[in-house]
Write an enzyme that holds these catalytic residues in place. Structure first.
Site: not given
Ligand code: NI
Length: 134
Positions: A14, A33, A39, A41, A79, A123
């Protein structure tokens, strides 16, 4: 009252970014983020249902709960780029806070003999979010 929790796992990418804000405000609020080139998680999803066991002795078949979670959530998010690939996240900032509320809405209609109690999304090692439907 008995509580049953099923854990599922997915990886997703995200970017947290508000186009109405300056670059520096986005960085200030979202930190890493906000990275322009995405990137990922490794998310752990814990869904807890509550109720009384029926004549089978089960509150809900945990395998059936897993199938619901896979079909509605994991298969859709795993994914994927959550900003671009997921129709139900269109125009939603893909934070864990927003994700737990949407996951709740997606799962609740499929639970017939028990109630949804908590959707918890982990997360990172140090951050998780819980939603109890209120
Ligand atoms: Ni993030």
């Amino acid at each position: 009252m008995v509580y049953l929790t099923r854990k599922e796992h997915f990886n997703a990418a995200h970017r947290l970014y508000n186009e109405d804000w300056s670059e520096s405000k986005n960085l200030e609020v979202y930190g890493k983020c906000a990275n322009a080139n995405w990137h990922g998680h490794n998310y752990d999803l814990f869904v807890t249902v509550k109720g009384e066991p029926d004549e089978s002795g089960f509150l809900m078949n945990a395998h059936h709960l897993s199938k619901i979670l896979k079909k509605e959530i994991v298969d859709v998010l795993d994914h994927k780029n959550m900003n671009m690939d997921v129709p139900f996240l269109k125009d939603v900032q893909p934070t864990s806070e927003n994700l737990v509320k949407i996951i709740w809405q997606k799962i609740q209609p499929h639970l017939l003999n028990c109630k949804l109690h908590c959707v918890k999304l982990v997360e990172t090692e140090n951050i998780f979010v819980e939603y109890y439907g209120e």
